[in-house]
Design a protein around this motif. Sequence first.
Motif, PDB file in Angstrom:
ATOM      1  N   LEU A  31     -38.978 -62.806  39.294  1.00  0.00           N
ATOM      2  CA  LEU A  31     -39.509 -61.690  38.523  1.00  0.00           C
ATOM      3  C   LEU A  31     -38.416 -61.029  37.704  1.00  0.00           C
ATOM      4  N   PRO A  32     -38.746 -60.535  36.497  1.00  0.00           N
ATOM      5  CA  PRO A  32     -37.738 -59.796  35.726  1.00  0.00           C
ATOM      6  C   PRO A  32     -37.372 -58.511  36.447  1.00  0.00           C
ATOM      7  N   PRO A  33     -36.127 -58.071  36.350  1.00  0.00           N
ATOM      8  CA  PRO A  33     -35.724 -56.841  37.039  1.00  0.00           C
ATOM      9  C   PRO A  33     -36.405 -55.626  36.423  1.00  0.00           C
ATOM     10  N   PRO A  34     -36.609 -54.566  37.202  1.00  0.00           N
ATOM     11  CA  PRO A  34     -37.190 -53.342  36.643  1.00  0.00           C
ATOM     12  C   PRO A  34     -36.320 -52.804  35.505  1.00  0.00           C
ATOM     13  N   SER A  35     -36.970 -52.160  34.535  1.00  0.00           N
ATOM     14  CA  SER A  35     -36.228 -51.616  33.397  1.00  0.00           C
ATOM     15  C   SER A  35     -36.858 -50.306  32.956  1.00  0.00           C
ATOM     16  N   TRP A  36     -36.073 -49.461  32.319  1.00  0.00           N
ATOM     17  CA  TRP A  36     -36.557 -48.152  31.863  1.00  0.00           C
ATOM     18  C   TRP A  36     -37.145 -48.242  30.465  1.00  0.00           C
ATOM     19  N   ASN A  37     -38.241 -47.533  30.248  1.00  0.00           N
ATOM     20  CA  ASN A  37     -38.862 -47.456  28.926  1.00  0.00           C
ATOM     21  C   ASN A  37     -39.320 -46.011  28.664  1.00  0.00           C
ATOM     22  N   PRO A  38     -38.620 -45.285  27.790  1.00  0.00           N
ATOM     23  CA  PRO A  38     -37.463 -45.716  26.992  1.00  0.00           C
ATOM     24  C   PRO A  38     -36.198 -45.795  27.838  1.00  0.00           C
ATOM     25  N   MET A  39     -35.146 -46.362  27.250  1.00  0.00           N
ATOM     26  CA  MET A  39     -33.889 -46.501  27.967  1.00  0.00           C
ATOM     27  C   MET A  39     -33.318 -45.125  28.296  1.00  0.00           C
ATOM     28  N   LEU A  40     -32.739 -45.004  29.487  1.00  0.00           N
ATOM     29  CA  LEU A  40     -32.080 -43.763  29.874  1.00  0.00           C
ATOM     30  C   LEU A  40     -30.698 -43.698  29.227  1.00  0.00           C
ATOM     31  N   PRO A  41     -30.149 -42.473  29.053  1.00  0.00           N
ATOM     32  CA  PRO A  41     -28.757 -42.364  28.604  1.00  0.00           C
ATOM     33  C   PRO A  41     -27.842 -43.109  29.553  1.00  0.00           C
ATOM     34  N   GLU A  42     -26.667 -43.467  29.054  1.00  0.00           N
ATOM     35  CA  GLU A  42     -25.736 -44.252  29.865  1.00  0.00           C
ATOM     36  C   GLU A  42     -25.376 -43.514  31.155  1.00  0.00           C
ATOM     37  N   ASP A 128     -42.840 -55.587  47.609  1.00  0.00           N
ATOM     38  CA  ASP A 128     -41.884 -56.690  47.568  1.00  0.00           C
ATOM     39  C   ASP A 128     -40.780 -56.467  46.542  1.00  0.00           C
ATOM     40  N   GLN A 129     -40.872 -55.386  45.771  1.00  0.00           N
ATOM     41  CA  GLN A 129     -39.827 -55.071  44.800  1.00  0.00           C
ATOM     42  C   GLN A 129     -39.132 -53.747  45.115  1.00  0.00           C
ATOM     43  N   SER A 130     -39.281 -53.275  46.344  1.00  0.00           N
ATOM     44  CA  SER A 130     -38.718 -51.979  46.723  1.00  0.00           C
ATOM     45  C   SER A 130     -37.215 -51.923  46.494  1.00  0.00           C
ATOM     46  N   PHE A 131     -36.511 -52.959  46.932  1.00  0.00           N
ATOM     47  CA  PHE A 131     -35.060 -52.942  46.804  1.00  0.00           C
ATOM     48  C   PHE A 131     -34.633 -52.956  45.341  1.00  0.00           C
ATOM     49  N   ALA A 132     -35.297 -53.771  44.526  1.00  0.00           N
ATOM     50  CA  ALA A 132     -34.960 -53.846  43.102  1.00  0.00           C
ATOM     51  C   ALA A 132     -35.208 -52.509  42.412  1.00  0.00           C
ATOM     52  N   ILE A 133     -36.274 -51.824  42.802  1.00  0.00           N
ATOM     53  CA  ILE A 133     -36.590 -50.521  42.210  1.00  0.00           C
ATOM     54  C   ILE A 133     -35.520 -49.497  42.584  1.00  0.00           C
ATOM     55  N   ALA A 134     -35.198 -49.400  43.877  1.00  0.00           N
ATOM     56  CA  ALA A 134     -34.188 -48.437  44.315  1.00  0.00           C
ATOM     57  C   ALA A 134     -32.832 -48.736  43.696  1.00  0.00           C
ATOM     58  N   PHE A 204     -33.922 -47.097  49.635  1.00  0.00           N
ATOM     59  CA  PHE A 204     -33.079 -45.983  49.189  1.00  0.00           C
ATOM     60  C   PHE A 204     -32.069 -45.595  50.271  1.00  0.00           C
ATOM     61  N   LEU A 205     -32.521 -45.516  51.526  1.00  0.00           N
ATOM     62  CA  LEU A 205     -31.609 -45.153  52.606  1.00  0.00           C
ATOM     63  C   LEU A 205     -30.470 -46.170  52.743  1.00  0.00           C
ATOM     64  N   SER A 206     -30.804 -47.447  52.665  1.00  0.00           N
ATOM     65  CA  SER A 206     -29.790 -48.495  52.793  1.00  0.00           C
ATOM     66  C   SER A 206     -28.763 -48.414  51.675  1.00  0.00           C
ATOM     67  N   LEU A 207     -29.233 -48.253  50.452  1.00  0.00           N
ATOM     68  CA  LEU A 207     -28.318 -48.216  49.313  1.00  0.00           C
ATOM     69  C   LEU A 207     -27.473 -46.940  49.301  1.00  0.00           C
TER      70      LEU A 207
END
Length: 270
Positions: A31-42, A128-134, A204-207
Amino acid sequence: VRIMDWWNGDIVPASRNWESEEVDEEDTALLPPPSWNPMLPEVTACDLLLVASGAAASIFAMSQFAKVLGKETLLSDLVVEGVPVPSAANFINNSHIQLHALPSSIATTATGEQKRTLLLISLGAPTDQSFAIAQTVLKSVTANRVLILDSLLTSEMKSAVFDEALYSPPSLRSIENQLASTKFAPSPAPLESPLIVQNLSAAFLSLCEVHQLPARLVLSVESHVELGEVTVAAFETPLAAEYVAGISADCSYAALLSQLHSRRPSQLYM
């Protein structure tokens, strides 16, 4: 749930069913990784990242901050494979992940300080994408501390320490890392069986532990029959300890709960 692989320096899944977990990992890797729309500031910095994970916490946040949440506070939608961008006309019936910046008039601490607070609302995120989202969120947001709100089904408490009287709505439990004790107000009673925490909250807790971020998870006990207003309202107590101006004990959650209960099962990720 994921843990640190200290040998290789990676985050790996922790599960009793290793074989099925490996299959899930192979599927989600495509799966493609999660992404912001619109992009967040750096650099998107804040004092507190408040994560509302799941229906109970999302309804709490959307109801409490209903008067201020909107286009002015919305920073971005997190685009995740299989999760459509929400429709404003039927917001609660859409799975969505959004990042808001709460106005300073709301984010007022018990000492009267106004510190920047970002609110992540995650309703119906694929488990199934919890880790990628966090991971995407914490890579994008620089926070001094992380507070996660989620719910806990009574049916999930089946250990020897389970006491039905203690785990009936409204009731709160918490998990935090060592760094959190000096960064938050006093916590609710600790969760006796922390291994039952799953999905986005566990990620989130793990990261946060890996990146040495003060983090606390507050769980509101939810009936396995139906999500009720007492479960949602229970979040008022820990949040009032952090925000004086923004939390109202007179807030009604009935409207959003009614919308949630009326939606079709196919509209909700489990």
